[in-house]
Scaffold this active site. Sequence first.
Site, PDB file in Angstrom:
ATOM      1  N   ASP A  88      14.772 -97.777 -24.299  1.00  0.00           N
ATOM      2  CA  ASP A  88      13.605 -98.333 -23.601  1.00  0.00           C
ATOM      3  C   ASP A  88      13.107 -99.557 -24.366  1.00  0.00           C
ATOM      4  OD1 ASP A  88      12.670 -96.666 -25.769  1.00  0.00           O
ATOM      5  OD2 ASP A  88      10.657 -96.741 -24.901  1.00  0.00           O
ATOM      6  N   GLU A 152      10.609 -94.436 -26.953  1.00  0.00           N
ATOM      7  CA  GLU A 152      10.177 -94.822 -28.300  1.00  0.00           C
ATOM      8  C   GLU A 152       8.983 -95.769 -28.238  1.00  0.00           C
ATOM      9  OE1 GLU A 152       9.763 -96.743 -32.136  1.00  0.00           O
ATOM     10  OE2 GLU A 152      10.261 -97.785 -30.280  1.00  0.00           O
TER      11      GLU A 152
END
Lengths: 456, 456
Positions: A88, A152
């Site tokens: 991500d 994250e």
Amino acid sequence: MQVWKDYQAENKDRFLDELLALLRIPSVSADSRYNEDTRQCAEAVKQRLQEAGADKVEVCPTAGHPIVYGEKIIDPSLPTVLVYGHYDVQPADPLELWHSGPFEPVIKDGNIYARGSADDKGQFYMHVKAFETMNKTNTLPCNIKFMIEGEEEVGSANLGIFIKDNKERLKADVVLISDTSMISLENPSIDTGLRGLAYMEVEVTGPNRDLHSGVYGGAVANPATILAKMIASLHDENNHITIPGFYDKVHNLSDADRAALNAAPFDEAEYKKDLGVDELWGEKGYSTIERTGIRPTLEVNGIWGGYTGEGSKTVLPSKAFAKISMRLVPDQDWHEISDLFAKHFEAIAPKSVKVKVTKHHGGSPYVTPTDAVAFKAAQKAIHSTFGKDPIPVRGGGSIPIVALFEKELGLKTILMGFGLDSDNLHSPNEKYGLANYYKGIETIPYFHQFFAEMSK
Amino acid sequence: MQVWKDYQAENKDRFLDELLALLRIPSVSADSRYNEDTRQCAEAVKQRLQEAGADKVEVCPTAGHPIVYGEKIIDPSLPTVLVYGHYDVQPADPLELWHSGPFEPVIKDGNIYARGSADDKGQFYMHVKAFETMNKTNTLPCNIKFMIEGEEEVGSANLGIFIKDNKERLKADVVLISDTSMISLENPSIDTGLRGLAYMEVEVTGPNRDLHSGVYGGAVANPATILAKMIASLHDENNHITIPGFYDKVHNLSDADRAALNAAPFDEAEYKKDLGVDELWGEKGYSTIERTGIRPTLEVNGIWGGYTGEGSKTVLPSKAFAKISMRLVPDQDWHEISDLFAKHFEAIAPKSVKVKVTKHHGGSPYVTPTDAVAFKAAQKAIHSTFGKDPIPVRGGGSIPIVALFEKELGLKTILMGFGLDSDNLHSPNEKYGLANYYKGIETIPYFHQFFAEMSK
């Protein structure tokens, strides 16, 4: 090893094309409008891992964005390295400041410009290609497990649950992560620690509706003004943070450790020039290296309230908001610091406003033991490809789950990052050097080789 | 007069329908996306004036939004009243707080809910209908000129030029404006003064790009934090404004005048309840009536910087902005105050940031002479329809061009407003009472009658 060199030379262009394809997927975890892209990115990572030769590759669903898992167990009696990364990325705005589309990677002056190029697609993908190199040349010296998550950048809320539920599957001897930076390719370094994080959002409410600033101005508390006063009071004249108890558990380094830290190459003039500032700013009594490495900080990440559109509007706003995050150092606990912040922020609010404090997410700080076998293996790996020992430095960023690995899996983490601080992480025009990408792919196999040997 | 009563009773519903039609046009002058609507609104006003019986009606182009002019000269030897109003409205956001569409007027509990219902479409249109009443019943006692502009909410930049260029056409004996409020229908009041305005925008720049708050946090000045500190410093602990020289020219009222001012009905408990605040806030040593009427103020109208979207982003922003406006009282000059603000704001900026200050617009404060014939005529008109004398009050808002009328045309202005402070001007759910609308239409002809008589 020559076979690695040869294999990587033959596949150089494909290694790059595959990364560019990943970078074209806008996997922005913070913005629900990109949920479908984020899911597609996980599927792409799964496919790349399978192609590289990983077994049992799976897109594991979570309450949020999925986690991609894969492994290659060549011999249970050999050491196992758990590679962690995240697919991500941060939101791309402010879009208008990008020179090219954040999700249309462009190669310029030896850099790949794209959101996620350095943080962390470009870096975790080096591990996939390093694994492929060893696997396809039948030189894999140890077992490897991959855990590539998709949250994250929003606090890895579901990774903790996944780890708790998969302790057996995740069994390993060490965690290896490339999600940090080095000083430069000429001055390779390894992060020996990370700061923790406590991310808060505050809402200050004055009157129950936006008011005419002429009719009511001067008689009612303006939440934007009050929020400004409250934020201003969070740092004193020496830029110490004023939250009671904030520094109570801060572990102060010895003069020797501080000296070692400050020995790292740092050019203040160059630093200021790069950032376009005339003067640096920070906590009195500490160097820039210390301010960004071993000292806790408090930053306003966003502030808004009232009329922010074109032209003018004479309004006295009903509400004002701010996103405020704190970077933590050993031995600060992020839950405790979040509570201290909330308690303090509510305490300093005048009666004329109402305050709401929300915790976004956080993580604990972490320190890598420099005497661990894995750390020595990383040093040796870097030496063998850079020709010099890496400088140990303290990273200012946070990877909240590193502390989690230790707590839940009992594993130490090696932070072997190949990015640069100037890669514009979280900023417009994020970039990652082609040389850094290839150097990482070249270096990582040596880590596995040395770690396997030194673990005997 | 009975003929007026009868005519207005017969046309009651049409008077309302016509206003609702005007309110459906989103003439938001601050937002260029509404330029075409704003132009159409001017055309609609022109048509209504013609239908009411005005001559020489014209949509006069300006560098910005057009001005609608019309007149009825029945006898050059009779006094002439110049009616001013504005057909432009404030932006409607925050849209989500409206209970019904800002440009889809709804009648509820005796109020018309719509942007511009009170400010100023509902109020200037009372004059059009009052004029129609007198004209159609052949009872017009004086000459009337209409000047309805489209830039009042953005500082009337082009009205000044129009007035300079049309001094002959605008010749009159007094200016009559309904763009203010009264205490209540039970306690009618007339504004005897208005505050001036100086509207500024500030931009604070730290690093030349958004930065990762972990990598750079603590070492570089955060423009949002610095802006907060700068804004916080603009008021001292007594909520006095700290800009050097700001109060130098403030005309302080005599104790007698202050006493008279504070004699106006004011229920603090009700005031706090209406606004939903536990405590009021303001300059030490002054009452709420004084804080909003005779004292200058400084308000943050908007503030923004960094990441303000969904979720979290650990960014150290490059820039932070604020819209800040000051309400001025006699004898503060808005140009001078704007300069003092800019000078001070630049002076208090630390070396670690760059500051840019822009003037949006402004206007001078104004005081109405209570001994003027026109003021007495307004008092008598209100008495004749409300059954009691209006209370003289100082309005907190600003109509910058009132001072301009005096300077350029040598005309005094009568502020005969029929709105209420609780009409949510510049806020979501702006409203205007049906009773206020009709009471205004009923009262205005008496002003013209008494002004004509008393001017003899």
